[in-house]
Motif scaffolding. Structure first.
Motif, PDB file in Angstrom:
ATOM      1  N   ASN A  29      43.206  27.127  39.795  1.00  0.00           N
ATOM      2  CA  ASN A  29      43.586  26.827  38.421  1.00  0.00           C
ATOM      3  C   ASN A  29      42.807  27.728  37.448  1.00  0.00           C
ATOM      4  O   ASN A  29      41.574  27.716  37.421  1.00  0.00           O
ATOM      5  CB  ASN A  29      43.317  25.346  38.120  1.00  0.00           C
ATOM      6  N   GLN A  30      43.535  28.490  36.637  1.00  0.00           N
ATOM      7  CA  GLN A  30      42.903  29.447  35.735  1.00  0.00           C
ATOM      8  C   GLN A  30      42.007  28.765  34.706  1.00  0.00           C
ATOM      9  O   GLN A  30      40.905  29.240  34.399  1.00  0.00           O
ATOM     10  CB  GLN A  30      43.978  30.262  35.014  1.00  0.00           C
ATOM     11  N   LYS A  31      42.454  27.628  34.178  1.00  0.00           N
ATOM     12  CA  LYS A  31      41.646  26.919  33.170  1.00  0.00           C
ATOM     13  C   LYS A  31      40.318  26.456  33.770  1.00  0.00           C
ATOM     14  O   LYS A  31      39.271  26.533  33.114  1.00  0.00           O
ATOM     15  CB  LYS A  31      42.420  25.709  32.635  1.00  0.00           C
ATOM     16  N   VAL A  32      40.363  25.967  35.003  1.00  0.00           N
ATOM     17  CA  VAL A  32      39.133  25.510  35.657  1.00  0.00           C
ATOM     18  C   VAL A  32      38.183  26.676  35.863  1.00  0.00           C
ATOM     19  O   VAL A  32      36.968  26.550  35.650  1.00  0.00           O
ATOM     20  CB  VAL A  32      39.466  24.823  37.004  1.00  0.00           C
ATOM     21  N   GLN A  33      38.715  27.803  36.270  1.00  0.00           N
ATOM     22  CA  GLN A  33      37.870  28.983  36.449  1.00  0.00           C
ATOM     23  C   GLN A  33      37.198  29.375  35.145  1.00  0.00           C
ATOM     24  O   GLN A  33      36.021  29.759  35.127  1.00  0.00           O
ATOM     25  CB  GLN A  33      38.711  30.141  36.991  1.00  0.00           C
ATOM     26  N   GLU A  34      37.920  29.247  34.047  1.00  0.00           N
ATOM     27  CA  GLU A  34      37.372  29.648  32.743  1.00  0.00           C
ATOM     28  C   GLU A  34      36.259  28.718  32.273  1.00  0.00           C
ATOM     29  O   GLU A  34      35.222  29.179  31.786  1.00  0.00           O
ATOM     30  CB  GLU A  34      38.493  29.678  31.706  1.00  0.00           C
ATOM     31  N   VAL A  35      36.464  27.401  32.422  1.00  0.00           N
ATOM     32  CA  VAL A  35      35.500  26.466  31.827  1.00  0.00           C
ATOM     33  C   VAL A  35      34.417  26.002  32.798  1.00  0.00           C
ATOM     34  O   VAL A  35      33.392  25.462  32.372  1.00  0.00           O
ATOM     35  CB  VAL A  35      36.196  25.205  31.247  1.00  0.00           C
TER      36      VAL A  35
END
Length: 252
Positions: free
Chosen positions: A234-240
């Protein structure tokens, strides 16, 4: 899915401190038989959510276990409803033996009159808990001399003798050796088949190895939920969150 499985239903759970929203309209379902991990950056609201479920923080919304709405209950009433929790720092009676700690914890379900009578032998549920958490050989040792990991196992044993059907564990493997982490994960798998277990954790190696389902929290909200593979992709998880783990240490 088997309709007879227990579960904890959390709906629109909100916790506010002096205008600051620490947990923001969270919906979450914890199912029996799955080791459910809550992850996210520090300050994401994970521990505050558990505090709300266990009566340590005022909250609005719904937290239902069976036919009981846990919100508004005092902590000891939550325990009697079958819901137990551990803390980041083990809260055991260090001057008492392992056996005495378990026996005291088991008293939550004994009537006051029976507590006054002399005990004859070790209750079977205490023996079973000692065996489950691997502390049989240390039963007569003061809890204060136990290694860090052993104290965490003792706390889990105290939940077992309380017959907690829901266990909420706050960073149980923090500070443990690799061997202790592995033993703790196997313990959670063994006892988790008949219980509902949720684990707050920062150790992503531990999460990857033992999670059945992962909920990622950020800024008081649920960011996403899924399997470890789904979370990692998940891209959002990687970011935050996960990006910090990759760039820094194992613990975020």
């Amino acid at each position: 899915m088997n309709a007879q499985l227990d579960y904890v239903e959390i709906r629109d759970l909100t916790v506010e401190f002096d205008g600051f929203v620490a947990v923001d309209s969270v919906d979450l379902t914890l199912l029996q038989g799955r080791v459910h991990f809550l992850i996210g950056p520090n300050g994401a609201g994970k521990t505050t959510l558990v505090d709300a479920v266990t009566g340590l923080a005022n909250a609005s919304g719904l937290v239902r276990y069976g036919s009981t709405d846990l919100l508004g209950l005092k902590p000891h009433q939550v325990v009697r409803a079958g819901v137990g929790r551990t803390f980041q720092t083990a809260t055991v009676f260090e001057q008492l033996t392992v056996l005495q700690n378990l026996d005291i914890a088991g008293g939550v379900h004994r009537k006051a009159r029976s507590m006054m009578r002399a005990r004859r032998g070790i209750p079977s549920y205490v023996e079973e808990a000692l065996d489950a958490v691997g502390l049989v050989d240390l039963r007569d040792r003061p809890a204060g001399v136990l290694a860090h990991g052993q104290k965490q196992w003792l706390e889990i044993g105290m939940l077992l003798v309380q017959d907690a059907k829901v266990m909420l564990l706050d960073e149980p493997v923090a500070g443990m050796s690799a061997e202790e982490r592995e033993e703790t994960g196997e313990l959670l798998r063994r006892i988790g088949t008949e219980r509902t277990i949720a684990v707050i954790e920062h150790d992503m190696d531990f999460v990857r190895t033992f999670a059945d389902v992962v909920t990622v929290m950020h800024a008081g909200k649920v960011l996403t939920e899924g399997t470890v593979a789904e979370i990692q992709a998940n891209q959002k998880v990687q970011e935050v969150y996960l990006g910090r783990t990759v760039e820094g240490a194992t613990h975020a």
